[in-house]
Design a protein around this motif. Structure first.
Motif, PDB file in Angstrom:
ATOM      1  N   PRO A  41       0.833  -1.207   0.000  1.00 17.15           N
ATOM      2  CA  PRO A  41       0.000   0.000   0.000  1.00 17.15           C
ATOM      3  C   PRO A  41       0.864   1.253   0.000  1.00 17.15           C
ATOM      4  O   PRO A  41       1.040   1.915   1.021  1.00 17.15           O
ATOM      5  CB  PRO A  41      -0.815  -0.140   1.289  1.00 17.15           C
ATOM      6  CG  PRO A  41       0.051  -0.955   2.182  1.00 17.15           C
ATOM      7  CD  PRO A  41       0.787  -1.916   1.287  1.00 17.15           C
ATOM      8  N   ALA A  42       1.429   1.557  -1.149  1.00 15.60           N
ATOM      9  CA  ALA A  42       2.368   2.675  -1.254  1.00 15.60           C
ATOM     10  C   ALA A  42       2.489   3.083  -2.710  1.00 15.60           C
ATOM     11  O   ALA A  42       2.017   2.382  -3.613  1.00 15.60           O
ATOM     12  CB  ALA A  42       3.738   2.271  -0.706  1.00 15.60           C
ATOM     13  N   ASP A 157       3.742  -4.197  13.194  1.00 14.52           N
ATOM     14  CA  ASP A 157       3.094  -4.543  14.459  1.00 14.52           C
ATOM     15  C   ASP A 157       1.796  -5.297  14.165  1.00 14.52           C
ATOM     16  O   ASP A 157       0.779  -4.694  13.825  1.00 14.52           O
ATOM     17  CB  ASP A 157       2.812  -3.279  15.269  1.00 14.52           C
ATOM     18  CG  ASP A 157       2.360  -3.595  16.695  1.00 14.52           C
ATOM     19  OD1 ASP A 157       1.893  -4.731  16.934  1.00 14.52           O
ATOM     20  OD2 ASP A 157       2.471  -2.704  17.562  1.00 14.52           O
ATOM     21  N   HIS A 158       1.835  -6.595  14.309  1.00 15.84           N
ATOM     22  CA  HIS A 158       0.680  -7.416  13.953  1.00 15.84           C
ATOM     23  C   HIS A 158      -0.454  -7.302  14.962  1.00 15.84           C
ATOM     24  O   HIS A 158      -1.540  -7.838  14.738  1.00 15.84           O
ATOM     25  CB  HIS A 158       1.114  -8.870  13.792  1.00 15.84           C
ATOM     26  CG  HIS A 158       2.080  -9.071  12.675  1.00 15.84           C
ATOM     27  ND1 HIS A 158       2.723 -10.254  12.430  1.00 15.84           N
ATOM     28  CD2 HIS A 158       2.524  -8.219  11.720  1.00 15.84           C
ATOM     29  CE1 HIS A 158       3.519 -10.130  11.385  1.00 15.84           C
ATOM     30  NE2 HIS A 158       3.415  -8.894  10.943  1.00 15.84           N
ATOM     31  N   ALA A 159      -0.199  -6.628  16.086  1.00 14.52           N
ATOM     32  CA  ALA A 159      -1.265  -6.375  17.046  1.00 14.52           C
ATOM     33  C   ALA A 159      -2.120  -5.176  16.643  1.00 14.52           C
ATOM     34  O   ALA A 159      -3.173  -4.931  17.235  1.00 14.52           O
ATOM     35  CB  ALA A 159      -0.685  -6.150  18.441  1.00 14.52           C
ATOM     36  N   VAL A 160      -1.675  -4.432  15.640  1.00 11.86           N
ATOM     37  CA  VAL A 160      -2.433  -3.284  15.147  1.00 11.86           C
ATOM     38  C   VAL A 160      -3.521  -3.781  14.200  1.00 11.86           C
ATOM     39  O   VAL A 160      -3.234  -4.220  13.083  1.00 11.86           O
ATOM     40  CB  VAL A 160      -1.507  -2.281  14.427  1.00 11.86           C
ATOM     41  CG1 VAL A 160      -2.327  -1.219  13.711  1.00 11.86           C
ATOM     42  CG2 VAL A 160      -0.567  -1.637  15.420  1.00 11.86           C
ATOM     43  N   LEU A 161      -4.760  -3.715  14.660  1.00 12.36           N
ATOM     44  CA  LEU A 161      -5.886  -4.212  13.868  1.00 12.36           C
ATOM     45  C   LEU A 161      -6.928  -3.133  13.590  1.00 12.36           C
ATOM     46  O   LEU A 161      -7.808  -3.329  12.764  1.00 12.36           O
ATOM     47  CB  LEU A 161      -6.570  -5.382  14.586  1.00 12.36           C
ATOM     48  CG  LEU A 161      -5.675  -6.599  14.877  1.00 12.36           C
ATOM     49  CD1 LEU A 161      -6.452  -7.633  15.678  1.00 12.36           C
ATOM     50  CD2 LEU A 161      -5.144  -7.201  13.588  1.00 12.36           C
ATOM     51  N   ARG A 162      -6.819  -2.000  14.288  1.00  9.12           N
ATOM     52  CA  ARG A 162      -7.789  -0.926  14.129  1.00  9.12           C
ATOM     53  C   ARG A 162      -7.058   0.412  14.029  1.00  9.12           C
ATOM     54  O   ARG A 162      -5.909   0.538  14.449  1.00  9.12           O
ATOM     55  CB  ARG A 162      -8.752  -0.895  15.322  1.00  9.12           C
ATOM     56  CG  ARG A 162      -9.483  -2.195  15.608  1.00  9.12           C
ATOM     57  CD  ARG A 162     -10.305  -2.060  16.878  1.00  9.12           C
ATOM     58  NE  ARG A 162      -9.458  -1.621  17.985  1.00  9.12           N
ATOM     59  CZ  ARG A 162      -9.901  -0.926  19.040  1.00  9.12           C
ATOM     60  NH1 ARG A 162     -11.163  -0.564  19.111  1.00  9.12           N
ATOM     61  NH2 ARG A 162      -9.060  -0.565  19.994  1.00  9.12           N
ATOM     62  N   VAL A 163      -7.757   1.411  13.506  1.00  8.43           N
ATOM     63  CA  VAL A 163      -7.173   2.747  13.410  1.00  8.43           C
ATOM     64  C   VAL A 163      -6.871   3.283  14.808  1.00  8.43           C
ATOM     65  O   VAL A 163      -5.856   3.959  15.019  1.00  8.43           O
ATOM     66  CB  VAL A 163      -8.129   3.700  12.662  1.00  8.43           C
ATOM     67  CG1 VAL A 163      -7.534   5.108  12.600  1.00  8.43           C
ATOM     68  CG2 VAL A 163      -8.414   3.184  11.265  1.00  8.43           C
ATOM     69  N   GLU A 164      -7.710   2.946  15.765  1.00  4.83           N
ATOM     70  CA  GLU A 164      -7.489   3.399  17.147  1.00  4.83           C
ATOM     71  C   GLU A 164      -6.182   2.836  17.709  1.00  4.83           C
ATOM     72  O   GLU A 164      -5.525   3.500  18.521  1.00  4.83           O
ATOM     73  CB  GLU A 164      -8.665   2.975  18.029  1.00  4.83           C
ATOM     74  CG  GLU A 164      -9.969   3.713  17.766  1.00  4.83           C
ATOM     75  CD  GLU A 164     -10.713   3.184  16.539  1.00  4.83           C
ATOM     76  OE1 GLU A 164     -11.743   3.793  16.185  1.00  4.83           O
ATOM     77  OE2 GLU A 164     -10.262   2.169  15.943  1.00  4.83           O
ATOM     78  N   ASP A 165      -5.808   1.632  17.282  1.00  9.16           N
ATOM     79  CA  ASP A 165      -4.531   1.061  17.728  1.00  9.16           C
ATOM     80  C   ASP A 165      -3.357   1.902  17.231  1.00  9.16           C
ATOM     81  O   ASP A 165      -2.386   2.137  17.954  1.00  9.16           O
ATOM     82  CB  ASP A 165      -4.385  -0.375  17.209  1.00  9.16           C
ATOM     83  CG  ASP A 165      -5.454  -1.310  17.756  1.00  9.16           C
ATOM     84  OD1 ASP A 165      -5.972  -1.046  18.848  1.00  9.16           O
ATOM     85  OD2 ASP A 165      -5.779  -2.297  17.062  1.00  9.16           O
ATOM     86  N   VAL A 166      -3.447   2.336  15.975  1.00 11.38           N
ATOM     87  CA  VAL A 166      -2.389   3.174  15.403  1.00 11.38           C
ATOM     88  C   VAL A 166      -2.301   4.493  16.157  1.00 11.38           C
ATOM     89  O   VAL A 166      -1.211   4.949  16.541  1.00 11.38           O
ATOM     90  CB  VAL A 166      -2.644   3.436  13.913  1.00 11.38           C
ATOM     91  CG1 VAL A 166      -1.548   4.320  13.325  1.00 11.38           C
ATOM     92  CG2 VAL A 166      -2.740   2.132  13.139  1.00 11.38           C
ATOM     93  N   ALA A 167      -3.449   5.141  16.369  1.00 13.10           N
ATOM     94  CA  ALA A 167      -3.477   6.436  17.051  1.00 13.10           C
ATOM     95  C   ALA A 167      -2.878   6.336  18.453  1.00 13.10           C
ATOM     96  O   ALA A 167      -2.105   7.214  18.878  1.00 13.10           O
ATOM     97  CB  ALA A 167      -4.909   6.952  17.120  1.00 13.10           C
ATOM     98  N   ILE A 193      -4.080  -1.437   6.919  1.00 13.80           N
ATOM     99  CA  ILE A 193      -4.024  -2.568   7.847  1.00 13.80           C
ATOM    100  C   ILE A 193      -4.533  -3.833   7.171  1.00 13.80           C
ATOM    101  O   ILE A 193      -3.923  -4.909   7.270  1.00 13.80           O
ATOM    102  CB  ILE A 193      -4.850  -2.257   9.110  1.00 13.80           C
ATOM    103  CG1 ILE A 193      -4.203  -1.115   9.905  1.00 13.80           C
ATOM    104  CG2 ILE A 193      -4.992  -3.505   9.984  1.00 13.80           C
ATOM    105  CD1 ILE A 193      -5.083  -0.567  11.019  1.00 13.80           C
ATOM    106  N   ARG A 194      -5.644  -3.720   6.456  1.00 13.79           N
ATOM    107  CA  ARG A 194      -6.202  -4.892   5.774  1.00 13.79           C
ATOM    108  C   ARG A 194      -5.246  -5.409   4.709  1.00 13.79           C
ATOM    109  O   ARG A 194      -5.089  -6.615   4.549  1.00 13.79           O
ATOM    110  CB  ARG A 194      -7.555  -4.526   5.148  1.00 13.79           C
ATOM    111  CG  ARG A 194      -8.640  -4.228   6.161  1.00 13.79           C
ATOM    112  CD  ARG A 194      -9.894  -3.725   5.496  1.00 13.79           C
ATOM    113  NE  ARG A 194     -10.485  -4.722   4.627  1.00 13.79           N
ATOM    114  CZ  ARG A 194     -11.530  -4.473   3.832  1.00 13.79           C
ATOM    115  NH1 ARG A 194     -12.052  -3.252   3.783  1.00 13.79           N
ATOM    116  NH2 ARG A 194     -12.025  -5.421   3.075  1.00 13.79           N
ATOM    117  N   ARG A 195      -4.587  -4.514   3.989  1.00 13.10           N
ATOM    118  CA  ARG A 195      -3.652  -4.937   2.950  1.00 13.10           C
ATOM    119  C   ARG A 195      -2.443  -5.643   3.572  1.00 13.10           C
ATOM    120  O   ARG A 195      -1.969  -6.651   3.045  1.00 13.10           O
ATOM    121  CB  ARG A 195      -3.211  -3.746   2.111  1.00 13.10           C
ATOM    122  CG  ARG A 195      -2.138  -4.064   1.067  1.00 13.10           C
ATOM    123  CD  ARG A 195      -2.532  -5.203   0.138  1.00 13.10           C
ATOM    124  NE  ARG A 195      -3.695  -4.890  -0.627  1.00 13.10           N
ATOM    125  CZ  ARG A 195      -3.678  -4.239  -1.783  1.00 13.10           C
ATOM    126  NH1 ARG A 195      -2.539  -3.831  -2.289  1.00 13.10           N
ATOM    127  NH2 ARG A 195      -4.806  -4.020  -2.425  1.00 13.10           N
TER     128      ARG A 195
END
Length: 260
Positions: A41-42, A157-167, A193-195
């Protein structure tokens, strides 16, 4: 079949480029080699014998049919570099745009067609590409570097599953995350994240076709195997089972390489 080289960026452009990639091919007359591409995704800045193009982020699998003899030298751009080439990367989703950059194309073509073996020509082409980027784009500012951190976080970071996790990890608001992704990537954070999850699933199925699909879905944070199958079918056009069956075939596997 095409050959593919991936080279790390020189230190001076590491904040701008994730890596350089160089495919070369010599296809027999009358034959076509279809390359299946599931891009990161780039954006990619790509130099070829006929010109330079900026390829935007993709939302689906694509194909490239190769004939004759050819090559390309691409730079997988980090988010920090993108605003230099386009103010609206989202407008380039699943598309590309030709750029008039003879000062970039000429030295790269000279390196790729010059003396030496393949590794020497590749190194010279990357050096020429990097010199141009360093002189033209310049060092990124704080916001651009934060956008780089966002992309690295999503990728690693495979624990990042939501936008809130990134924030939460960046200590910014979800609105800031969305703005950074829109300006520097051209995709929403959730799409990134999905990609990433789909990229990892495809990679695991390529390297180990015997991977248990239910276990793979759980490992990558999908609700269940059906969710993984739906994602695969939506983006790639076929199920994980069909993909796994295809990658177990040596001929299909050899033609299913990413260019970026």
């Amino acid at each position: 079949m095409p050959t593919f080289a991936r080279l790390p960026p020189p230190e001076q452009v590491a904040p701008l480029v994730r890596w350089f990639w160089i495919p070369q091919w010599r296809i027999a007359p009358g034959r076509v080699s279809r390359q299946q591409i599931l891009s990161f995704p780039a954006c990619n800045l790509v130099v070829g014998p006929d010109g330079v193009e900026l390829a935007g982020p993709t939302t689906r699998v694509s194909y490239r049919d190769l004939t004759g003899t050819g090559w390309a030298v691409g730079a997988l751009l980090r988010p920090a570099a993108v605003p230099h080439f386009t103010s609206d990367p989202a407008a380039l989703r699943d598309a590309s745009r030709r750029l008039d950059l003879p000062d970039l194309q000429s030295p790269v073509v000279e390196a790729m067609t010059g003396a030496g073996d393949a590794s020497q020509r590749h190194a010279a082409a990357v050096a020429a590409f990097a010199d141009w980027l360093n002189a033209t784009v310049g060092p990124p500012g704080p916001e651009a570097l934060l956008a780089n951190t966002l992309a690295e976080l999503v990728d690693t970071d495979h624990a990042v599953l939501r936008v809130e996790d990134v924030a939460a990890r960046l200590h910014v608001s979800t609105r800031t995350v969305q703005r950074l992704a829109r300006r520097h990537v051209g995709l929403s954070p959730l799409t990134m994240i999905r990609r990433r999850r789909l990229q990892e699933a495809a990679q695991l199925l390529r390297t180990d076709p015997a991977t248990d699909l239910a276990g793979l879905a759980a490992r990558l944070g999908y609700a269940d195997q059906a969710h993984l199958a739906t994602e695969f079918r939506t983006v790639l056009g076929f199920t994980p089972t069909a993909y796994r069956r295809g990658t177990s075939d040596a001929v299909t596997s050899a033609t299913a390489r990413r260019f970026s």
